[in-house]
Design a protein around this motif. Sequence first.
Motif, PDB file in Angstrom:
ATOM      1  N   CYS A 185      -4.419   3.525  -2.552  1.00  0.00           N
ATOM      2  CA  CYS A 185      -5.780   2.949  -2.348  1.00  0.00           C
ATOM      3  C   CYS A 185      -6.490   2.397  -3.718  1.00  0.00           C
ATOM      4  O   CYS A 185      -6.815   3.353  -4.577  1.00  0.00           O
ATOM      5  N   LEU A 197      -6.764   1.939   5.959  1.00  0.00           N
ATOM      6  CA  LEU A 197      -7.211   1.919   4.546  1.00  0.00           C
ATOM      7  C   LEU A 197      -8.396   0.941   4.249  1.00  0.00           C
ATOM      8  O   LEU A 197      -9.415   1.190   3.482  1.00  0.00           O
ATOM      9  N   PHE A 242       0.791  -1.242   0.012  1.00  0.00           N
ATOM     10  CA  PHE A 242       0.028  -0.065   0.026  1.00  0.00           C
ATOM     11  C   PHE A 242       0.876   1.227   0.011  1.00  0.00           C
ATOM     12  O   PHE A 242       0.350   2.433  -0.229  1.00  0.00           O
ATOM     13  N   PHE A 245     -11.661   2.801   5.496  1.00  0.00           N
ATOM     14  CA  PHE A 245     -11.437   4.287   4.981  1.00  0.00           C
ATOM     15  C   PHE A 245     -12.720   4.934   4.819  1.00  0.00           C
ATOM     16  O   PHE A 245     -13.000   5.997   5.514  1.00  0.00           O
TER      17      PHE A 245
END
Length: 558
Positions: A441, A543, A409, A546
């Motif tokens: 993302c 994430l 990521f 999120f």
Amino acid sequence: MLRENMSTLSASLRLQAVEAPISQDRSRSAAAMADLFGPLEGLLRGGGDPRLDIDPTSGTNEYGCQPFPCPGTLSFASSTATSISARAYGRAAEARDSLMRSAIAIGIDGAFEARVEAMRDELKAHLGISGTRAEVIFAPSGTDAQLHALFLTRALRGPALTTVIVASDQTGSGTADTARGHHFRAATANGVRVRKGEPIAGLAHSVASVALPLFDDGGDFCPHTETDSRVLAAIEKLVASGSNVLLQVMDSSKLGWRAPSEACLEEISIRWPQQVQVVVDACQMRLGRPRLRKYLDRGYLVIVTGSKFFTGPAFSGALLVPAVLSNALDAVPGIASGLCEYSSRSDWPMPWSALRARFPVRTNFGQWLRWEAALEEIRAYYSVPDEFRVLALTTFRAGVERIIASSSFLRPLPPQQKPEGASADDEELAQTTIFPFAIRCGDRLLSPSDCRTIYRGLARDAQDAVAASGRGCAPEIAAKPCLVGQPVALNDVEQGPVAALRISASARLVTETWSPDLDTAHDNLQRELGHVGAIVSKIEWLLAHFDGLNLMEIPNAS
């Protein structure tokens, strides 16, 4: 015994300041003494900037920091700000007690002046510049110190002046204003209300600025050669038009970069020795002491802070003035009247008796105590053996780079490529100490706004969100407050603005892992790298959740 009588004496002094028919100076001194008896946490966050104000919901300031030790927070945010350590907090408490005793004996003004002057000598000794005959001007922040640099350069070079800001996209947010002699906030650190963006009286006349960013139009860092060419071209044009130049160079930027090159600075000194004054933005303090001395030997002004790398509390700035300029400054015929809103007599060194007498007598206890704390961190750092400072930063660099690269990521930004031999003056700080990364993302990199959401989510206790979801990383990791460097905006020609967060090494990393037993020191360093791994795990958890983050409960830090 001294503290047992605090409340009674404080109340008495405040009453004296308000009601007693005494002179204005005595009234001010009595009020200052009363302030000195206030809570230490309150003093530490005073005399700075609204960014130090404590949010009642989070209990932290705009940087996610607190004015007292926070041992439970995973903090690698020294490129932005760090909460005070227990060691530095103890130093601040002792300094406050010592000043109380001195003030009772000789008066608050004399005691404060003497202590600040002693701090100047201590800072110069720690930085290895005592023998250079350089002087120190204290300031609430590096941004305030930029105003001092502008004032001194105007005094020495004349009022027709243009500030050329190298790495304008990698410096503090207030630089665009201070470069022109304008107010950079709605209030000064001394509590004077001003209008952001408006000219400072006596300082802004005939001053302009030129911004030279490090990113090119394609969103990439400019090569050294291109940056150097742009700097030289800008100076040549300005000098030809009759303007003197204050050249603000970067060492180092928010992302750890230095610009322009050594060769460029040498060419400038040869071509325009009388028209260009260099000021080095070294607020990050990620440079070796030999390089710092070299800058002063060349006649450069240098802006430093006790926060950032050294991890003193935010808002402790100073301007180092080389001896070659210092000798002429006491003869300056006057000061910009608006500068009195930013500076006090004690900020200026005692050898400049004529110049400092033009500033008001004022006691900024917050600025003083933050510097006391910073000096303790600097002292502790340089007390660690040279070999271990190198080992600690080398080991941390290798570990952080490995951890960031292992996450699918995170996309690390490439480090600056330094010319061969350029690190000789930087001691252990030749190592990379700021590790910026963009965040993926899906098929995109996070925007500045989204990065701020992750940044705020890292800083909060997310245990409630963990319990609600029951998914992701271990609850103790997701709930752990983590501080990293604030988002730095980048450009990407394909998807628009993106941003990077930063994990940073600090002086405290070195002092808190040092042990004369190498096995213990090694284990301590691995512990810190484990904390970095926990931060990356929390980023990945944020994430994964999120879209469901409860942003209303996250303090808004920008």
